[in-house]
Design a protein around this motif. Structure first.
Motif, PDB file in Angstrom:
ATOM      1  N   TYR A  80       7.196 -17.571  14.113  1.00 29.48           N
ATOM      2  CA  TYR A  80       8.227 -17.552  14.971  1.00 29.48           C
ATOM      3  C   TYR A  80       9.511 -16.820  14.471  1.00 29.48           C
ATOM      4  CZ  TYR A  80       5.558 -21.134  17.733  1.00 29.48           C
ATOM      5  OH  TYR A  80       4.975 -21.880  18.275  1.00 29.48           O
ATOM      6  N   MET A  81       9.038 -16.016  13.310  1.00 25.00           N
ATOM      7  CA  MET A  81      10.004 -15.188  12.785  1.00 25.00           C
ATOM      8  C   MET A  81      10.062 -13.733  13.888  1.00 25.00           C
ATOM      9  SD  MET A  81       9.252 -15.324   8.687  1.00 25.00           S
ATOM     10  CE  MET A  81      10.634 -13.791   8.281  1.00 25.00           C
ATOM     11  N   ILE A  82      10.935 -13.619  14.391  1.00 28.90           N
ATOM     12  CA  ILE A  82      11.183 -12.147  15.387  1.00 28.90           C
ATOM     13  C   ILE A  82      11.378 -11.051  14.314  1.00 28.90           C
ATOM     14  CG2 ILE A  82      12.602 -11.468  17.262  1.00 28.90           C
ATOM     15  CD1 ILE A  82      13.507 -14.233  17.879  1.00 28.90           C
ATOM     16  N   ASP A  83      10.542 -10.033  15.020  1.00 30.59           N
ATOM     17  CA  ASP A  83      10.400  -8.749  14.288  1.00 30.59           C
ATOM     18  C   ASP A  83      11.684  -7.914  14.581  1.00 30.59           C
ATOM     19  OD1 ASP A  83      10.263  -6.260  13.341  1.00 30.59           O
ATOM     20  OD2 ASP A  83       8.011  -5.957  13.997  1.00 30.59           O
ATOM     21  N   TYR A 113      13.067 -20.369  18.433  1.00 25.54           N
ATOM     22  CA  TYR A 113      13.526 -20.564  16.960  1.00 25.54           C
ATOM     23  C   TYR A 113      13.289 -22.118  17.031  1.00 25.54           C
ATOM     24  CZ  TYR A 113      15.155 -16.215  15.505  1.00 25.54           C
ATOM     25  OH  TYR A 113      15.520 -15.053  15.015  1.00 25.54           O
ATOM     26  N   TYR A 114      13.490 -22.791  18.275  1.00 23.41           N
ATOM     27  CA  TYR A 114      13.454 -24.234  18.406  1.00 23.41           C
ATOM     28  C   TYR A 114      11.690 -24.724  18.342  1.00 23.41           C
ATOM     29  CZ  TYR A 114      18.141 -26.077  18.552  1.00 23.41           C
ATOM     30  OH  TYR A 114      19.456 -26.295  18.162  1.00 23.41           O
ATOM     31  N   GLN A 115      11.224 -23.818  18.674  1.00 27.01           N
ATOM     32  CA  GLN A 115       9.595 -24.111  18.567  1.00 27.01           C
ATOM     33  C   GLN A 115       9.199 -24.007  17.205  1.00 27.01           C
ATOM     34  OE1 GLN A 115       8.458 -21.199  21.275  1.00 27.01           O
ATOM     35  NE2 GLN A 115       7.773 -22.808  22.861  1.00 27.01           N
ATOM     36  N   GLY A 116       9.995 -23.185  16.384  1.00 24.09           N
ATOM     37  CA  GLY A 116       9.923 -22.840  15.002  1.00 24.09           C
ATOM     38  C   GLY A 116       9.897 -24.006  14.292  1.00 24.09           C
ATOM     39  N   ILE A 117      11.132 -24.488  14.487  1.00 26.80           N
ATOM     40  CA  ILE A 117      11.713 -25.771  13.871  1.00 26.80           C
ATOM     41  C   ILE A 117      10.876 -26.906  14.074  1.00 26.80           C
ATOM     42  CG2 ILE A 117      13.674 -27.474  13.764  1.00 26.80           C
ATOM     43  CD1 ILE A 117      15.458 -24.948  14.372  1.00 26.80           C
ATOM     44  N   TYR A 137      15.920 -21.190   7.957  1.00 27.55           N
ATOM     45  CA  TYR A 137      16.119 -19.683   8.467  1.00 27.55           C
ATOM     46  C   TYR A 137      16.371 -19.736   9.804  1.00 27.55           C
ATOM     47  CZ  TYR A 137      14.710 -15.160   9.466  1.00 27.55           C
ATOM     48  OH  TYR A 137      14.426 -13.734  10.122  1.00 27.55           O
ATOM     49  N   TYR A 138      15.653 -20.566  10.567  1.00 29.20           N
ATOM     50  CA  TYR A 138      15.561 -20.438  12.107  1.00 29.20           C
ATOM     51  C   TYR A 138      16.907 -20.998  12.606  1.00 29.20           C
ATOM     52  CZ  TYR A 138      10.518 -19.618  11.890  1.00 29.20           C
ATOM     53  OH  TYR A 138       9.471 -19.027  12.035  1.00 29.20           O
ATOM     54  N   TYR A 139      17.470 -22.019  12.045  1.00 32.82           N
ATOM     55  CA  TYR A 139      18.732 -22.678  12.433  1.00 32.82           C
ATOM     56  C   TYR A 139      19.847 -21.355  12.155  1.00 32.82           C
ATOM     57  CZ  TYR A 139      17.651 -27.472  13.144  1.00 32.82           C
ATOM     58  OH  TYR A 139      17.235 -28.693  13.620  1.00 32.82           O
TER      59      TYR A 139
END
Length: 607
Positions: free
Chosen positions: A54-57, A105-109, A143-145
């Motif tokens: 879920y880290m966006i490039d 990002y919430y999916q990643g969390i 990181y996502y937050y």
């Protein structure tokens, strides 16, 4: 299991799963699936890779993000992209660009929480490795937050809860936490994971988080929190009260925030792990190779947290069309960004503008002229260009590494062209929609020994955090809480020394003694050193100056004329784009769809 990746490919950190029929696509409440995933080391590790995915490039600046296209450092040609709607003011909660970030990002969390709650079930992993993997997932959650907070301000904190994977809004009907609650949470998380993460990852795992990555992200967010957007007595966010009766944003200026930011950034420096990247030619510091090498020397010791990426997408959009196939050349530096680079004597040539940006005011001590034409040497490639605009003469090394102007040679492996950005030119408008709107392109981060038209893409380091940023963060915070501290000039000058320009106090001996003037010098140095890396978008907003920097006309050369002879119409500063920026644009809106589903969410200011 089909198409699940077998390894992380961490050198590129392309952490995306391509499976449509894997265990990882199934509902997390499927007991059989959980049992199968977390019984084996391989599938447990694959689930961790899923959390990374879920880290966006953010190097895909023309497609994935608005950090360049909606900042005053760049102007992008391509239409119907999110930054276009942001620049013309036509975005709204009903059609918010980049709203996928919120969901992703919430999916990643959610996936991080799910992984942390289940990894202990795996019998094939020892305690130490389980702890490391859980810590990586915990780092990614923080990181996502942080990535959401820089866009939306306060966000919804889920803690350790695993959101229902079938829930479209992923927020469980919660209200946003306050900014200070969010800051306290992520700072605590980054501090605690830093106690467990290694100083350096093994070579095969470069790109995974380290102590430095955790502390650097914490330090950056503390700097953002100390700036005017979140730290002011006159904030226009004061009246935003949550459905629970809390003020979502800080209500008064807190000088201690600058101290906290300074301490956090100094803590990264004091790790002693990182150095500014430098290269030498014949025993002497080479500022051109040094600055270019930050990005072209993979995993060098300046990169604190980053990704080593295939340069294909970056090269597509920054290479002039005249090079050939797959050269779209539409991500352009603005004239304002060109003006920002210092002269080789260390002074900044433009000290302001009149007539709504149309006419620059020159610094008489900078030895700068424009609109005259003579032989101009580009010290980066050693070529002397005849009948060239003197605005490109005697500039600092970072300019020549970063910017391509019309008439300059662009080298791509065995092919070299004289770039023509004017109408009908080999890289200008007329026969294609792929052209520079300003008469410039970004050369920074391109490996000119390769020709991507021959599928020679190469790789480059995209620094999510690097030491140069930390030096600038520290100097800025110190100037606010301890003006005159010797460390301010020390760390700014380390940046300038690597860039091949004189120390700041040699060039501006009186200005460096004044806190307000020093503030502007630090900001200017930051604009140049971190150009095109995605910082400027957030800097102008957190400094709360975007109503000045992001609103109104954007200038470049006149690419719509064929008159490119010396002194011709092409060389006149011309409006390339007009932009709208209002107070509500400092933060992204929460989508109306999310508001309709969750009545507890409070919308951002004026949206």
């Amino acid at each position: 299991m089909k198409n699940i990746i077998k390894y992380i490919g961490i050198s590129a950190f392309a952490l995306m799963l391509n499976s449509c029929d894997s265990y990882l696509d199934r509902q997390p409440d499927d007991a059989l699936t959980i049992e199968m995933i977390f019984q084996k080391r391989a599938t447990t590790q694959q689930y961790l890779f899923n959390v990374y995915s879920y880290m966006i490039d953010e190097s895909h600046t023309a497609k994935n993000t608005p950090w360049l296209g909606a900042s005053d450092e760049a102007c992008i040609t391509y239409l119907q992209r999110g930054y276009c709607y942001m620049n013309n003011g036509s975005w709204s909660p009903d059609s918010p660009p980049y709203q996928a970030f919120w969901k992703s990002y919430y999916q990643g969390i959610r996936e991080a929480n799910f992984f942390m709650q289940n990894v202990d079930k795996c019998p094939e992993i020892n305690f130490e490795e389980k702890l490391q993997w859980k810590t990586e997932a915990r780092f990614l959650r923080a990181y996502y937050y942080a990535m959401m907070m820089r866009m939306y301000g306060p966000v919804i904190l889920l803690g350790d809860e695993v959101a229902d994977i079938t829930s479209a809004d992923l927020d469980l009907g919660k209200e946003r936490s306050t900014w200070e609650e969010c800051m306290d949470y992520i700072c605590k998380e980054f501090d605690e994971v830093a106690e467990i993460l290694p100083e350096k990852q093994e070579t095969n795992w470069y790109g995974k988080p380290t102590i430095g990555a955790a502390l650097a992200l914490k330090a950056r967010m503390l700097l953002y929190s100390a700036r005017k957007l979140y730290n002011s007595d006159d904030s226009f966010y004061k009246n935003i009260v949550s459905t629970e009766g809390k003020h979502l944003f800080p209500q008064a200026y807190n000088a201690k925030k600058w101290e906290w930011a300074a301490e956090a950034n100094k803590a990264v420096i004091d790790l002693g792990i990182y150095d500014l990247y430098k290269e030498y030619t014949n025993g002497n510091l080479d500022p051109y190779k040094s600055y270019a090498g930050i990005y072209l020397s993979l995993w060098n010791n300046e990169v604190i947290f980053g990704r080593a990426l295939n340069a294909k997408e970056w090269r597509y959009v920054t290479t002039p069309r005249g090079i050939g196939d797959l050269s779209y050349g539409g991500v352009a530096a603005t004239q304002k960004m060109v003006d920002a680079y210092a002269m080789d004597n260390g002074r900044y040539p433009i000290i302001g503008y009149t007539d709504n940006g149309a006419n620059p005011v020159f610094d008489p001590e900078a030895n700068y002229t424009e609109g005259k034409f003579q032989n101009v040497k580009n010290p980066a490639d050693g070529i002397t260009y005849s009948n060239t605009n003197t605005m490109y003469m005697n500039r600092e090394p970072r300019f020549y590494v970063s910017v391509c102007w019309s008439g300059e040679k662009w080298k791509a492996g065995s092919k070299t062209i004289d770039v023509e950005f004017y109408y009908g030119g080999n890289s200008g408008p007329g026969s294609s929609h792929n052209y520079s709107k300003t008469g410039y392109l970004i050369s920074k981060m391109s490996d000119h020994s390769l020709n991507h038209a021959n599928k020679e893409y190469g790789r480059f380091s995209w620094p999510i955090c690097r030491l140069g940023e930390i030096y600038l963060n520290y100097a800025e915070a110190l100037n606010e809480c301890d003006p005159g501290n010797a460390d301010i000039l020390k760390y700014i000058n380390l940046i300038r020394e690597r860039a091949g320009v004189p120390n700041l106090e040699e060039v501006y001996p009186e200005e460096v003694k004044d806190q307000d003037k020093m503030r502007e010098l630090i900001r200017h140095e930051r604009q140049v050193e971190l150009a095109f890396e995605g910082y400027r978008f957030f800097d102008t907003r957190t400094w709360r100056i975007a109503e000045e920097t992001e609103r109104g006309p954007v200038y470049g050369m006149n690419v719509m004329t064929t008159d490119h002879k010396p002194g011709g119409a092409f060389w006149q500063r011309t409006i390339a784009e007009k932009r709208i920026f209002n107070k509500k644009h400092y933060l992204f809106p929460i989508s109306q769809e999310a508001l309709d589903r969750n009545k507890k969410i409070t919308q951002n200011y004026l949206w």
